[in-house]
Design a protein around this motif. Sequence first.
Motif, PDB file in Angstrom:
ATOM      1  N   ASN A 236       0.871  -1.191   0.000  1.00 33.71           N
ATOM      2  CA  ASN A 236       0.000   0.000   0.000  1.00 33.71           C
ATOM      3  C   ASN A 236       0.900   1.230   0.000  1.00 33.71           C
ATOM      4  N   GLU A 237       1.715   1.321  -1.045  1.00 38.15           N
ATOM      5  CA  GLU A 237       2.792   2.296  -1.080  1.00 38.15           C
ATOM      6  C   GLU A 237       2.324   3.735  -1.266  1.00 38.15           C
ATOM      7  N   TRP A 238       2.924   4.630  -0.492  1.00 30.21           N
ATOM      8  CA  TRP A 238       2.777   6.063  -0.699  1.00 30.21           C
ATOM      9  C   TRP A 238       4.090   6.656  -1.220  1.00 30.21           C
ATOM     10  N   LEU A 239       4.981   5.787  -1.671  1.00 31.50           N
ATOM     11  CA  LEU A 239       6.269   6.185  -2.227  1.00 31.50           C
ATOM     12  C   LEU A 239       6.496   5.429  -3.529  1.00 31.50           C
ATOM     13  N   HIS A 240       7.064   6.104  -4.509  1.00 30.99           N
ATOM     14  CA  HIS A 240       7.422   5.441  -5.753  1.00 30.99           C
ATOM     15  C   HIS A 240       8.706   4.640  -5.562  1.00 30.99           C
ATOM     16  N   SER A 241       8.733   3.431  -6.089  1.00 31.77           N
ATOM     17  CA  SER A 241       9.991   2.700  -6.222  1.00 31.77           C
ATOM     18  C   SER A 241      10.683   3.227  -7.474  1.00 31.77           C
ATOM     19  N   VAL A 242      11.762   2.569  -7.889  1.00 33.25           N
ATOM     20  CA  VAL A 242      12.420   3.018  -9.121  1.00 33.25           C
ATOM     21  C   VAL A 242      11.435   2.882 -10.278  1.00 33.25           C
ATOM     22  N   ASP A 243      11.324   3.947 -11.040  1.00 34.51           N
ATOM     23  CA  ASP A 243      10.399   3.984 -12.169  1.00 34.51           C
ATOM     24  C   ASP A 243      11.231   4.114 -13.435  1.00 34.51           C
ATOM     25  N   TRP A 244      11.315   3.032 -14.202  1.00 34.65           N
ATOM     26  CA  TRP A 244      12.172   3.026 -15.384  1.00 34.65           C
ATOM     27  C   TRP A 244      11.612   3.877 -16.516  1.00 34.65           C
ATOM     28  N   LEU A 245      10.319   4.199 -16.467  1.00 35.46           N
ATOM     29  CA  LEU A 245       9.715   5.012 -17.512  1.00 35.46           C
ATOM     30  C   LEU A 245       9.691   6.502 -17.149  1.00 35.46           C
ATOM     31  N   ASP A 246       9.696   6.806 -15.862  1.00 35.53           N
ATOM     32  CA  ASP A 246       9.706   8.191 -15.393  1.00 35.53           C
ATOM     33  C   ASP A 246      10.606   8.250 -14.168  1.00 35.53           C
ATOM     34  N   ALA A 247      11.928   8.220 -14.435  1.00 35.82           N
ATOM     35  CA  ALA A 247      12.891   8.098 -13.343  1.00 35.82           C
ATOM     36  C   ALA A 247      12.826   9.246 -12.361  1.00 35.82           C
ATOM     37  N   GLY A 248      12.338  10.408 -12.797  1.00 40.77           N
ATOM     38  CA  GLY A 248      12.328  11.573 -11.931  1.00 40.77           C
ATOM     39  C   GLY A 248      11.490  11.415 -10.681  1.00 40.77           C
ATOM     40  N   GLN A 249      10.438  10.589 -10.733  1.00 43.05           N
ATOM     41  CA  GLN A 249       9.591  10.446  -9.564  1.00 43.05           C
ATOM     42  C   GLN A 249      10.026   9.294  -8.653  1.00 43.05           C
ATOM     43  N   SER A 250      11.054   8.561  -9.035  1.00 45.81           N
ATOM     44  CA  SER A 250      11.539   7.451  -8.217  1.00 45.81           C
ATOM     45  C   SER A 250      11.907   7.911  -6.810  1.00 45.81           C
ATOM     46  N   TYR A 251      11.470   7.131  -5.829  1.00 47.27           N
ATOM     47  CA  TYR A 251      11.801   7.361  -4.420  1.00 47.27           C
ATOM     48  C   TYR A 251      11.271   8.680  -3.881  1.00 47.27           C
ATOM     49  N   HIS A 252      10.147   9.118  -4.412  1.00 47.88           N
ATOM     50  CA  HIS A 252       9.470  10.314  -3.922  1.00 47.88           C
ATOM     51  C   HIS A 252       8.037   9.951  -3.522  1.00 47.88           C
ATOM     52  N   PRO A 253       7.420  10.755  -2.663  1.00 50.38           N
ATOM     53  CA  PRO A 253       6.040  10.483  -2.261  1.00 50.38           C
ATOM     54  C   PRO A 253       5.064  10.635  -3.417  1.00 50.38           C
ATOM     55  N   THR A 254       4.068   9.794  -3.434  1.00 50.45           N
ATOM     56  CA  THR A 254       2.948   9.932  -4.352  1.00 50.45           C
ATOM     57  C   THR A 254       2.046  11.062  -3.849  1.00 50.45           C
ATOM     58  N   ALA A 255       0.989  11.356  -4.593  1.00 46.90           N
ATOM     59  CA  ALA A 255       0.021  12.344  -4.125  1.00 46.90           C
ATOM     60  C   ALA A 255      -0.563  11.930  -2.778  1.00 46.90           C
ATOM     61  N   ARG A 256      -0.781  10.636  -2.598  1.00 47.45           N
ATOM     62  CA  ARG A 256      -1.304  10.149  -1.304  1.00 47.45           C
ATOM     63  C   ARG A 256      -0.270  10.323  -0.210  1.00 47.45           C
TER      64      ARG A 256
END
Length: 270
Positions: A236-256
Amino acid sequence: MRYTRATARTSSLFCALALAFTLTGAPAADATAVAPGGYVALGDSYSSGVGAGGYDGASGDCLRSTVAYPRLWASAHSPSSFDFTACSGARTDDVVAGQLGPLGPGTGLVSITVGGNDAGFADVMTTCVLQPESSCLARLDEADAYIGSTLPGRLDEVYAAIAARAPAAHVVVLGYPRLYRLGGDCASELSETERTAINKAADRLNGVTAERAAGHGFTFGDVTTAFTGHEICSGNEWLHSVDWLDAGQSYHPTARGQSGGYLPVLTSAV
């Protein structure tokens, strides 16, 4: 698609990650509890809202989100003015040099997250994702040494500058969440040993930040409890893991993560 370390170690991806990871007790109070004046939101990508989406085009590379916790708080409490100068990638010297303009004697509230980029968060996560475990742990040791020896002075400079410009403000310094739920069940490119060490580094960073904030009479907002159960690998993640398609949001909080993690901590600290 499951990515292995072998496939990840390409020069182009390394460059993309190195750039994109840059960081790029009281009851809740209502607006009348804020000192007369406005609200100024300072800091790095955790305050600007990287990973939450809905970016204000006028903010450019600072990537200030319309659903970042500073905007949510301002919308709910209607301060007399609101200035949002937090910027993706900001270090302590960036805050001092470029974000303090709106502060003044009448400023009532200031919030800030800063220190993660100074400690090399971008390089730590790039190393841990793309290199062997031994390299990851060695880089974390370097970051820990910096956090203990150099970062306190850097934070003192920021906090002193804020106090000098806004002597009447209530200043809330917010920390960083632990990234991983240990023992969680998810497909991660990191070992449990690496995840544990990364979480310990977050705790170390928060501890130093809280100590220096207290030294200046500021309030520290610890977000680790708010994010407990919502870390990467929690299901139930509120944090992005590594995102290979949009690396900029990796390891940052989601809107939630902004609304459910950071916003309540700021609200309770005001």
